[in-house]
Design an enzyme around this catalytic site. Structure first.
Site, short mmCIF file in Angstrom:
data_model
loop_
_atom_site.label_atom_id
_atom_site.label_comp_id
_atom_site.label_asym_id
_atom_site.label_seq_id
_atom_site.Cartn_x
_atom_site.Cartn_y
_atom_site.Cartn_z
CG HIS A 23 -8.22 -3.23 2.14
ND1 HIS A 23 -7.36 -4.16 1.62
CD2 HIS A 23 -8.60 -3.69 3.35
CE1 HIS A 23 -7.23 -5.16 2.48
NE2 HIS A 23 -7.97 -4.90 3.54
CG HIS B 74 -2.06 -0.88 1.20
ND1 HIS B 74 -2.89 -1.09 2.27
CD2 HIS B 74 -2.55 -1.65 0.20
CE1 HIS B 74 -3.84 -1.95 1.94
NE2 HIS B 74 -3.65 -2.32 0.69
C1 LIG Z 1 -0.87 -7.40 -4.02
C2 LIG Z 1 -1.82 -6.24 -3.76
C3 LIG Z 1 -3.01 -6.47 -3.05
C4 LIG Z 1 -3.88 -5.41 -2.82
N1 LIG Z 1 -5.09 -5.66 -2.22
C5 LIG Z 1 -6.00 -4.67 -2.11
C6 LIG Z 1 -7.31 -4.95 -1.64
O1 LIG Z 1 -7.68 -6.09 -1.33
N2 LIG Z 1 -8.18 -3.90 -1.54
C7 LIG Z 1 -7.81 -2.62 -1.87
O2 LIG Z 1 -8.63 -1.71 -1.72
N3 LIG Z 1 -6.58 -2.34 -2.33
C8 LIG Z 1 -5.68 -3.34 -2.48
N4 LIG Z 1 -4.44 -3.06 -3.01
C9 LIG Z 1 -4.08 -1.67 -3.29
C10 LIG Z 1 -4.67 -1.04 -4.55
O3 LIG Z 1 -4.93 -1.99 -5.56
C11 LIG Z 1 -3.67 0.01 -5.04
O4 LIG Z 1 -3.41 0.88 -3.96
C12 LIG Z 1 -4.16 0.83 -6.21
O5 LIG Z 1 -4.43 0.02 -7.33
C13 LIG Z 1 -3.11 1.89 -6.57
O6 LIG Z 1 -3.57 2.62 -7.67
P1 LIG Z 1 -2.56 3.52 -8.53
O7 LIG Z 1 -3.33 4.09 -9.64
O8 LIG Z 1 -1.85 4.42 -7.60
O9 LIG Z 1 -1.46 2.49 -9.08
P2 LIG Z 1 -1.62 1.14 -9.88
O10 LIG Z 1 -3.02 0.65 -9.85
O11 LIG Z 1 -0.58 0.20 -9.35
O12 LIG Z 1 -1.27 1.53 -11.38
C14 LIG Z 1 0.01 1.96 -11.81
C15 LIG Z 1 0.20 1.54 -13.26
O13 LIG Z 1 1.32 2.23 -13.82
C16 LIG Z 1 2.07 1.33 -14.62
N5 LIG Z 1 3.43 1.87 -14.75
C17 LIG Z 1 4.43 1.88 -13.84
N6 LIG Z 1 5.51 2.51 -14.34
C18 LIG Z 1 5.18 2.93 -15.58
C19 LIG Z 1 5.87 3.66 -16.59
N7 LIG Z 1 7.11 4.14 -16.43
N8 LIG Z 1 5.23 3.90 -17.76
C20 LIG Z 1 3.97 3.46 -17.97
N9 LIG Z 1 3.28 2.75 -17.04
C21 LIG Z 1 3.87 2.52 -15.85
C22 LIG Z 1 1.96 0.02 -13.89
O14 LIG Z 1 2.26 -1.07 -14.73
C23 LIG Z 1 0.50 0.05 -13.42
O15 LIG Z 1 -0.37 -0.48 -14.39
C24 LIG Z 1 -3.54 -4.10 -3.26
C25 LIG Z 1 -2.35 -3.87 -3.95
C26 LIG Z 1 -1.49 -4.93 -4.22
C27 LIG Z 1 -0.22 -4.67 -4.99
#
Ligand SMILES: Cc1cc2nc3c(=O)[nH]c(=O)nc-3n(C[C@H](O)[C@H](O)[C@H](O)COP(=O)(O)OP(=O)(O)OC[C@H]3O[C@@H](n4cnc5c(N)ncnc54)[C@H](O)[C@@H]3O)c2cc1C
Length: 623
Positions: free
Chosen positions: A603, A560
């Site tokens: 979460h 997280h």
């Molecule tokens: C194993 C795991 C279990 C989890 N379980 C839960 C749960 O049960 N419930 C809950 O509410 N939350 C959960 N979470 C947390 C939640 O899913 C994340 O906090 C959330 O998805 C984060 O959103 P974001 O948009 O910040 O990043 P992300 O959803 O991670 O998206 C970032 C994206 O950017 C891409 N990227 C990275 N670098 C680059 C680059 N240089 N160029 C182009 N693309 C790039 C990545 O490939 C990814 O697709 C979990 C997370 C994980 C990892």
């Protein structure tokens, strides 16, 4: 004023061609205009870099995870915008281990679908996981849906200055959600909902799976939590009321039955919009950096440099409106640093010309720590999950002497803040103190969830008690290690650098032991390492030193990460203003978990869907 109104969608082509001047003197202008009209195959998802060459977009979004999918879908609702969303991973929407919720263990260890950011801590190699591929972490996550307490979101506005409140953000969280109320059958098992807290028209389906565990052990586990530590039963973990324990819903497709079909940001926001002609999701491609306009004043992004592999060609794609970083809390600050936004020391070391001095980029990393305890026995849980019993336990639930504990914490705040600054993990001691005092008020006065107890079945034993400190005071940092989006970032969460964080983790483990004892199940060796011997029980349910060693040897990251491009005043180390715009730039935004200024007692996904919906509105409205 709207961004990028000069860009035409394909739908406007016939009338535009009629309007074009025919004289030869205007041919170069005609070429420019036609260059901006981009055509493509019917699907918006492609891995072909040629699909974006020689094209200009009104918006370029880096990362098609949770935030990137939301922002791209919302921006492309306006047919005058042309949106490119760039994703490092592939289109994993139909992969078996992504689709089926019960493949959690498989998908989180699948190298193709995960970034394993490699920090070391306490002499151990510990990685922070993040999803890689369309939907980002929502394509591999545990599907749990819970939200932080109302007071915590209000404090982001009142204490940190984000302009947020529960009242303001709840409509955005609801906008993202399509809640499927539980059937009477599931209600009888304890699945409940507060209708005022849920949206029913949004893209993200949320509900209780028909495969919900039915065994009587689940309700006994819940009662044991209430009877042992005093965490009350609550109706719904999404209406901002804490502390509490209850069954919790999931991002799962209603009616999918045994298939337990995952709902991700990709299935919710990308799939339904794939036919849009003004939207491209380019997979297998990384955002390397922003190229800047030479003009004076606030820095203006002119194009974004992309690359498909470490030795691949660079392609610069022009942008007329905004660039949105949405690569998650580890990769977004790195993208800004590679673009010349950050502190001069780091950029000098990397040989990158500084464009915007902004010390907060990559600092203030918060990551939670998890300890997994197990026990055998208790009966058949009767079902196959996903596990959906979660307790948010307050400080009074965990510590019998919480006024002494408060004094101890308050006495240490100054040292915690100074140590974060000294370690290069925070910009301003005063800003850190402001954050810590906000946490102290939330923890002690408002009894916000301090520890999550995730009641698992089958992991690590018949019964699982996975506990994590929700509100760490330790702060870490993220920085690029090379001038390349393919370099491994340096990630240092500085776990337990604030001693209170370890105290919380230990007290949480002791509480799980007491709960297991009340349940009458046989505690397996914590950490399921037969040679380790575990932590012997005693008058305090195990002595401090024993628990300390066990926690430090066995803890893992919760995955997280947050706060590495905080929304906060610039002098406090903030990276984005209240409109999600990066300070010192005119058209660069961050929309993902990086902007959340402090950890939350929940979460992340439900809250982040709301934050991303808000970001999309702000970006739409920005000049
Ligand atoms: C194993 C795991 C279990 C989890 N379980 C839960 C749960 O049960 N419930 C809950 O509410 N939350 C959960 N979470 C947390 C939640 O899913 C994340 O906090 C959330 O998805 C984060 O959103 P974001 O948009 O910040 O990043 P992300 O959803 O991670 O998206 C970032 C994206 O950017 C891409 N990227 C990275 N670098 C680059 C680059 N240089 N160029 C182009 N693309 C790039 C990545 O490939 C990814 O697709 C979990 C997370 C994980 C990892």
């Amino acid at each position: 004023m709207k961004l990028g109104t000069a860009i035409f969608a394909v739908g406007a082509l016939p009338s535009l061609i009629q309007a074009l001047p025919t004289s030869s003197s205007s041919s170069s202008h005609t070429g420019d205009v036609l260059n901006q009209i981009w055509t493509r195959a019917s699907s918006a998802v492609t891995s072909d870099l040629n699909a974006v060459k020689d094209k200009t977009f009104s918006h370029i979004v880096i990362g098609c995870g949770l935030a990137g999918s939301v922002v791209s879908a919302r921006l492309s609702e306006d047919s005058q915008n042309s949106v490119l969303c760039v994703e490092a991973g592939s289109d994993t929407r139909s992969a078996d281990n992504v689709v089926h919720a019960y493949s959690y263990g498989d998908v989180t260890s699948d190298e193709e679908k995960n970034f394993k950011y490699p920090p070391t801590a306490n002499g151990r190699e510990l990685s922070v996981s993040a999803g890689k591929g369309l939907g980002g972490s929502t394509s591999i996550n545990g599907l749990a849906v819970t939200r932080p307490p109302q007071s915590q979101i209000d404090a982001f506005g009142q204490d940190i200055g984000t302009g947020w409140s529960w009242e303001m953000l709840l409509p955005y969280m609801k906008k993202a959600e399509k809640f499927d109320p539980p059937s009477d059958d599931l209600k009888a098992l304890g699945a409940d909902w507060d209708p005022s807290a849920h949206g029913t028209d949004g893209p993200v389906a949320v509900g209780y799976p028909s495969t919900l565990y039915r065994g009587e052990i689940i309700n006994r586990y819940s009662e044991a939590i209430t009877n042992t530590v005093g965490t009350p039963h609550i109706q719904d973990s999404n209406n901002g009321v804490q502390p509490g324990v209850c069954r919790t819903p999931n991002t799962i497709l209603p009616g999918s039955g045994d298939a337990q079909t995952r709902v991700s940001a990709a299935t919710a926001y990308i799939t339904p919009n794939e036919a849009r002609k003004n939207l491209i999701f380019l997979t297998g491609t990384r955002g390397e950096r922003i190229n800047w306009d030479d003009g004076s004043g606030d820095a203006k992004a002119q194009s974004v440099r992309l690359r498909q592999d470490e030795d691949g060609e660079f392609v610069d794609v022009p942008v007329s409106g905004a660039v949105v970083a949405a690569s998650g809390a580890i990769a977004s600050p790195v993208f800004l640093q590679l673009s010349g936004i950050g502190s001069s020391g780091l950029l000098d070391d990397l040989g990158i010309t500084q464009k915007v001095p902004l010390d907060g980029v990559g600092k203030h990393l918060t990551e939670q720590t998890m300890s997994s305890l197990g026990a055998d026995g208790g009966g058949d849980p009767d079902g196959n999950g996903p596990s959906g019993l979660i307790a948010y336990m307050s400080v009074d639930n965990l510590f019998s002497n919480s006024s002494d504990v408060r004094e101890y914490v308050e006495d240490n705040l100054d040292a915690y803040a100074q140590s974060a600054v000294d370690a290069g993990a925070a910009v301003s001691k005063n800003a850190m103190l402001k954050q810590f005092k906000s946490h102290v008020a939330g923890i002690f006065d408002k009894q916000e969830g301090l520890v999550e107890l995730f009641a698992d079945n089958g992991y690590p034993s018949d019964r699982g008690g996975l506990v994590w400190n929700l509100l760490p005071f330790s702060r870490g940092s993220v920085s690029a290690s090379a001038n390349s989006a393919f370099g491994n970032p340096r990630v240092d969460p500085r776990y337990f650098s604030a001693s209170w964080d370890l105290d919380v983790q230990i007290e949480a483990a002791r509480a799980v032991r007491r709960i297991f004892q009340a349940l009458g199940v046989d505690e397996t060796v914590p950490g399921f390492d037969a040679g380790n011997g575990g932590v012997p029980d005693g008058p305090q349910n195990g002595d401090y030193q024993g628990w300390k060693e066990w926690v430090l040897n066995k803890f893992s990251s919760v995955a997280h990460p947050m706060s590495t491009c905080m929304m906060a005043p610039r002098e406090d180390g903030g990276v984005v203003d209240n409109d999600f715009k990066v300070y010192g730039t005119s058209n660069v935004f961050v929309a993902d978990a990086s902007v959340v200024p402090m950890a939350i007692s929940a979460h992340l996904q439900s809250f982040l869907y709301g934050v991303a919906e808000l970001a999309a509105d702000k970006i739409k409205d920005s000049a």
